[in-house]
Design a protein around this motif. Sequence first.
Motif, PDB file in Angstrom:
ATOM      1  N   ALA A  82     -30.554 -10.079   5.063  1.00  0.00           N
ATOM      2  CA  ALA A  82     -30.442 -10.863   6.288  1.00  0.00           C
ATOM      3  C   ALA A  82     -29.201 -10.467   7.081  1.00  0.00           C
ATOM      4  CB  ALA A  82     -30.417 -12.355   5.954  1.00  0.00           C
ATOM      5  N   ASP A 122     -18.651  -9.716   2.828  1.00  0.00           N
ATOM      6  CA  ASP A 122     -19.354 -10.077   1.588  1.00  0.00           C
ATOM      7  C   ASP A 122     -18.352 -10.188   0.445  1.00  0.00           C
ATOM      8  OD1 ASP A 122     -22.651  -9.893   0.759  1.00  0.00           O
ATOM      9  OD2 ASP A 122     -21.146 -10.099  -0.836  1.00  0.00           O
ATOM     10  N   ARG A 158     -18.971  -9.817  -2.638  1.00  0.00           N
ATOM     11  CA  ARG A 158     -19.214  -8.849  -3.725  1.00  0.00           C
ATOM     12  C   ARG A 158     -18.531  -7.513  -3.419  1.00  0.00           C
ATOM     13  NH1 ARG A 158     -23.948 -10.759  -6.720  1.00  0.00           N
ATOM     14  NH2 ARG A 158     -25.149 -12.151  -5.384  1.00  0.00           N
ATOM     15  N   GLY A 170     -26.717  -8.067  -1.833  1.00  0.00           N
ATOM     16  CA  GLY A 170     -26.960  -9.433  -2.295  1.00  0.00           C
ATOM     17  C   GLY A 170     -27.894  -9.457  -3.483  1.00  0.00           C
ATOM     18  N   ARG A 171     -29.024 -10.164  -3.328  1.00  0.00           N
ATOM     19  CA  ARG A 171     -29.971 -10.286  -4.436  1.00  0.00           C
ATOM     20  C   ARG A 171     -30.733  -8.984  -4.701  1.00  0.00           C
ATOM     21  NH1 ARG A 171     -32.493 -15.994  -2.683  1.00  0.00           N
ATOM     22  NH2 ARG A 171     -31.072 -15.703  -0.912  1.00  0.00           N
ATOM     23  N   PRO A 189     -35.443  -8.612  -6.196  1.00  0.00           N
ATOM     24  CA  PRO A 189     -36.815  -8.490  -5.678  1.00  0.00           C
ATOM     25  C   PRO A 189     -37.393  -7.095  -5.856  1.00  0.00           C
ATOM     26  CG  PRO A 189     -35.229  -8.520  -3.879  1.00  0.00           C
ATOM     27  CD  PRO A 189     -34.465  -8.849  -5.122  1.00  0.00           C
ATOM     28  N   TRP A 230     -41.168  -6.803  -4.989  1.00  0.00           N
ATOM     29  CA  TRP A 230     -42.452  -6.732  -4.294  1.00  0.00           C
ATOM     30  C   TRP A 230     -42.374  -7.266  -2.877  1.00  0.00           C
ATOM     31  CZ3 TRP A 230     -42.987  -9.690  -9.154  1.00  0.00           C
ATOM     32  CH2 TRP A 230     -43.347  -8.877 -10.234  1.00  0.00           C
ATOM     33  N   VAL A 239     -15.583 -15.646   2.272  1.00  0.00           N
ATOM     34  CA  VAL A 239     -15.245 -16.624   3.307  1.00  0.00           C
ATOM     35  C   VAL A 239     -15.049 -17.973   2.628  1.00  0.00           C
ATOM     36  CG1 VAL A 239     -16.032 -17.756   5.420  1.00  0.00           C
ATOM     37  CG2 VAL A 239     -16.566 -15.335   5.022  1.00  0.00           C
ATOM     38  N   HIS A 241     -19.329 -22.960  -0.844  1.00  0.00           N
ATOM     39  CA  HIS A 241     -18.214 -22.006  -0.714  1.00  0.00           C
ATOM     40  C   HIS A 241     -17.311 -22.235   0.481  1.00  0.00           C
ATOM     41  CE1 HIS A 241     -19.826 -18.431  -3.296  1.00  0.00           C
ATOM     42  NE2 HIS A 241     -20.031 -19.595  -3.869  1.00  0.00           N
ATOM     43  N   SER A 270     -32.454 -16.118   3.833  1.00  0.00           N
ATOM     44  CA  SER A 270     -33.907 -16.185   3.714  1.00  0.00           C
ATOM     45  C   SER A 270     -34.431 -17.618   3.633  1.00  0.00           C
ATOM     46  CB  SER A 270     -34.340 -15.422   2.456  1.00  0.00           C
ATOM     47  OG  SER A 270     -35.712 -15.567   2.277  1.00  0.00           O
ATOM     48  N   GLY A 273     -37.248 -17.839   1.440  1.00  0.00           N
ATOM     49  CA  GLY A 273     -36.930 -17.405   0.082  1.00  0.00           C
ATOM     50  C   GLY A 273     -37.273 -15.955  -0.183  1.00  0.00           C
ATOM     51  N   TYR A 274     -38.247 -15.439   0.556  1.00  0.00           N
ATOM     52  CA  TYR A 274     -38.697 -14.062   0.315  1.00  0.00           C
ATOM     53  C   TYR A 274     -37.925 -13.072   1.199  1.00  0.00           C
ATOM     54  CZ  TYR A 274     -42.638 -15.995  -2.234  1.00  0.00           C
ATOM     55  OH  TYR A 274     -43.407 -16.642  -3.157  1.00  0.00           O
ATOM     56  N   LEU A 275     -38.094 -11.785   0.861  1.00  0.00           N
ATOM     57  CA  LEU A 275     -37.514 -10.734   1.705  1.00  0.00           C
ATOM     58  C   LEU A 275     -37.986 -10.908   3.144  1.00  0.00           C
ATOM     59  CD1 LEU A 275     -38.075  -7.700  -0.692  1.00  0.00           C
ATOM     60  CD2 LEU A 275     -35.877  -8.726  -0.085  1.00  0.00           C
TER      61      LEU A 275
HETATM   62  C1  FAD Z   1     -35.000 -12.192  -9.689  1.00  0.00           C
HETATM   63  C2  FAD Z   1     -35.431 -12.233  -8.256  1.00  0.00           C
HETATM   64  C3  FAD Z   1     -36.673 -11.738  -7.904  1.00  0.00           C
HETATM   65  C4  FAD Z   1     -37.102 -11.797  -6.586  1.00  0.00           C
HETATM   66  N1  FAD Z   1     -38.319 -11.243  -6.271  1.00  0.00           N
HETATM   67  C5  FAD Z   1     -38.708 -11.189  -4.980  1.00  0.00           C
HETATM   68  C6  FAD Z   1     -39.860 -10.424  -4.624  1.00  0.00           C
HETATM   69  O1  FAD Z   1     -40.484  -9.766  -5.474  1.00  0.00           O
HETATM   70  N2  FAD Z   1     -40.228 -10.419  -3.303  1.00  0.00           N
HETATM   71  C7  FAD Z   1     -39.518 -11.103  -2.339  1.00  0.00           C
HETATM   72  O2  FAD Z   1     -39.928 -11.066  -1.171  1.00  0.00           O
HETATM   73  N3  FAD Z   1     -38.385 -11.779  -2.645  1.00  0.00           N
HETATM   74  C8  FAD Z   1     -37.958 -11.832  -3.940  1.00  0.00           C
HETATM   75  N4  FAD Z   1     -36.760 -12.439  -4.254  1.00  0.00           N
HETATM   76  C9  FAD Z   1     -36.005 -13.087  -3.174  1.00  0.00           C
HETATM   77  C10 FAD Z   1     -35.171 -12.063  -2.359  1.00  0.00           C
HETATM   78  O3  FAD Z   1     -34.283 -11.427  -3.229  1.00  0.00           O
HETATM   79  C11 FAD Z   1     -34.407 -12.788  -1.254  1.00  0.00           C
HETATM   80  O4  FAD Z   1     -35.318 -13.381  -0.348  1.00  0.00           O
HETATM   81  C12 FAD Z   1     -33.511 -11.886  -0.391  1.00  0.00           C
HETATM   82  O5  FAD Z   1     -32.897 -10.870  -1.136  1.00  0.00           O
HETATM   83  C13 FAD Z   1     -32.489 -12.784   0.290  1.00  0.00           C
HETATM   84  O6  FAD Z   1     -31.654 -12.030   1.126  1.00  0.00           O
HETATM   85  P1  FAD Z   1     -30.497 -12.767   1.921  1.00  0.00           P
HETATM   86  O7  FAD Z   1     -29.792 -11.702   2.694  1.00  0.00           O
HETATM   87  O8  FAD Z   1     -31.044 -13.935   2.650  1.00  0.00           O
HETATM   88  O9  FAD Z   1     -29.519 -13.392   0.796  1.00  0.00           O
HETATM   89  P2  FAD Z   1     -28.715 -12.691  -0.381  1.00  0.00           P
HETATM   90  O10 FAD Z   1     -29.357 -11.424  -0.790  1.00  0.00           O
HETATM   91  O11 FAD Z   1     -28.507 -13.707  -1.424  1.00  0.00           O
HETATM   92  O12 FAD Z   1     -27.321 -12.313   0.300  1.00  0.00           O
HETATM   93  C14 FAD Z   1     -26.299 -13.257   0.482  1.00  0.00           C
HETATM   94  C15 FAD Z   1     -24.963 -12.541   0.368  1.00  0.00           C
HETATM   95  O13 FAD Z   1     -23.919 -13.487   0.645  1.00  0.00           O
HETATM   96  C16 FAD Z   1     -22.809 -13.147  -0.171  1.00  0.00           C
HETATM   97  N5  FAD Z   1     -21.926 -14.306  -0.263  1.00  0.00           N
HETATM   98  C17 FAD Z   1     -22.134 -15.463  -0.961  1.00  0.00           C
HETATM   99  N6  FAD Z   1     -21.092 -16.311  -0.767  1.00  0.00           N
HETATM  100  C18 FAD Z   1     -20.236 -15.667   0.080  1.00  0.00           C
HETATM  101  C19 FAD Z   1     -18.988 -16.033   0.670  1.00  0.00           C
HETATM  102  N7  FAD Z   1     -18.419 -17.228   0.474  1.00  0.00           N
HETATM  103  N8  FAD Z   1     -18.362 -15.127   1.464  1.00  0.00           N
HETATM  104  C20 FAD Z   1     -18.914 -13.916   1.689  1.00  0.00           C
HETATM  105  N9  FAD Z   1     -20.098 -13.524   1.158  1.00  0.00           N
HETATM  106  C21 FAD Z   1     -20.750 -14.402   0.381  1.00  0.00           C
HETATM  107  C22 FAD Z   1     -23.437 -12.736  -1.491  1.00  0.00           C
HETATM  108  O14 FAD Z   1     -22.550 -11.919  -2.230  1.00  0.00           O
HETATM  109  C23 FAD Z   1     -24.678 -11.989  -1.025  1.00  0.00           C
HETATM  110  O15 FAD Z   1     -24.440 -10.591  -0.957  1.00  0.00           O
HETATM  111  C24 FAD Z   1     -36.288 -12.379  -5.571  1.00  0.00           C
HETATM  112  C25 FAD Z   1     -35.012 -12.846  -5.918  1.00  0.00           C
HETATM  113  C26 FAD Z   1     -34.581 -12.769  -7.242  1.00  0.00           C
HETATM  114  C27 FAD Z   1     -33.194 -13.263  -7.595  1.00  0.00           C
END
Ligand code: FAD
Length: 374
Positions: free
Chosen positions: A22, A41, A43, A48-49, A68, A70, A150, A191, A344, A352-354
């Motif tokens: 995102a 970030d 990390r 992220g995930r 993720p 799929w 942050v 946080h 997400s 919740g999904y990608l």
């Molecule tokens: C085991 C697992 C399997 C999955 N399988 C699927 C799948 O098959 N298909 C699918 O569509 N989705 C799946 N998902 C969901 C998918 O991973 C997420 O929808 C997507 O990666 C979310 O992206 P995001 O950028 O919204 O959040 P995130 O990827 O969570 O990114 C958030 C970022 O914020 C950072 N952060 C947190 N707190 C702070 C702070 N205070 N200051 C600065 N940075 C911070 C974190 O380090 C992280 O890098 C799965 C998730 C998991 C855990």
Amino acid sequence: MTASGDERMMQTDVAIIGAGVAGLRAAGMLQKAGVSCAILDARDRIGGRIVTVDADGQPSEDGFDLGPSWFWPGTQPDIGRLVEELGLASFLQHSDGDVVFERMAREPSHRFRPINQEPQSRRLVGGSATLIRALAAQVAPDSIRLNTRVIEARLTDEGAVLTTLDADGRTDILHAMRIVAALPPRLLAAHVQFLPAQRADTIVRWQATPTWMAPHAKFFAFYDRPFWREAGLSGTAQSMVGPMVEMHDATTATGEAALMGFIGVPAEQRAARGEADLTAACLAQLARIFGAEAQAPQATLIKDWAADPLTATSADRFAGGYIAPSDRPWVAGPWAQHLFLAGSETSAVEPGYLAGAVMAAERAARVILSTGQV
Ligand SMILES: Cc1cc2nc3c(=O)[nH]c(=O)nc-3n(C[C@H](O)[C@H](O)[C@H](O)COP(=O)(O)OP(=O)(O)OC[C@H]3O[C@@H](n4cnc5c(N)ncnc54)[C@H](O)[C@@H]3O)c2cc1C
């Protein structure tokens, strides 16, 4: 927050919290339109995930997805469109062959040939981190700041002031006109301290929104070849016996063989049992289902997302629950014009999904660009 003596001060149009799908997608759109962004970030890596590793757990461009794996372009056209736009290759999840179902420990498992496998799951060639690398390539490299957590956001007459903490405990200050919070709302609530505080009902909603898959753990066993296919098995299995509840063929597009399973043991029990005990139980289960060869992998890996504080909070140590899609605004009061949620979980579609991450990020970027104030 008290400023430390060597605190640095920086300025940007938009501060983006989170360098997952995102955050990177929002940054790419905003920077393309000439808006300066700092992507922060906590990390030491982007994604992220999304984490793709080799059998040693090291980052890989032809690896296995600890997060993720799929996407479903048939029901999630936006992620399908983005994958196409970025020129990424994908392949069908391997599912040819029989599925195994373990109902009870005291009865043999059942083997059957599934009839309808729609919608078909697709995986990215190289692993999901391919998407992250492609999105990061659209962002100015010096705009990504890792090891930058942050911790506070303050609203002023000129915009927002963020306080960040680096890995050495040093604080920095960043001035931004707008903030895009590209992380799960529950983490944002845990946080970041807001001044003025967010409304009580806003915080309650953020805290009540489960972080998708955060309570889960994945187990991987790596082999020299996908031997189960030779026995007519697809690698897909379901179990009410455990410890894994669902298993799949995780072999890469280039043929690096692996089986992957979601561990059904709750997070607290996983922590109490420890990795060695869980690994032995998972291998015994794979051997029951796929044959004795499964007992002797080249390597194994467990990724427990509930134990990752940059994904899960203590609330995620219990069953996650369904995220009700909603297009109600996520921010109210004085922050409404300055803070945009883009993780997400905040998407009105496929939260919740990608796919949800892409849609929430694009929504935030579009709203910011439409105001013309940055
Ligand atoms: C085991 C697992 C399997 C999955 N399988 C699927 C799948 O098959 N298909 C699918 O569509 N989705 C799946 N998902 C969901 C998918 O991973 C997420 O929808 C997507 O990666 C979310 O992206 P995001 O950028 O919204 O959040 P995130 O990827 O969570 O990114 C958030 C970022 O914020 C950072 N952060 C947190 N707190 C702070 C702070 N205070 N200051 C600065 N940075 C911070 C974190 O380090 C992280 O890098 C799965 C998730 C998991 C855990």
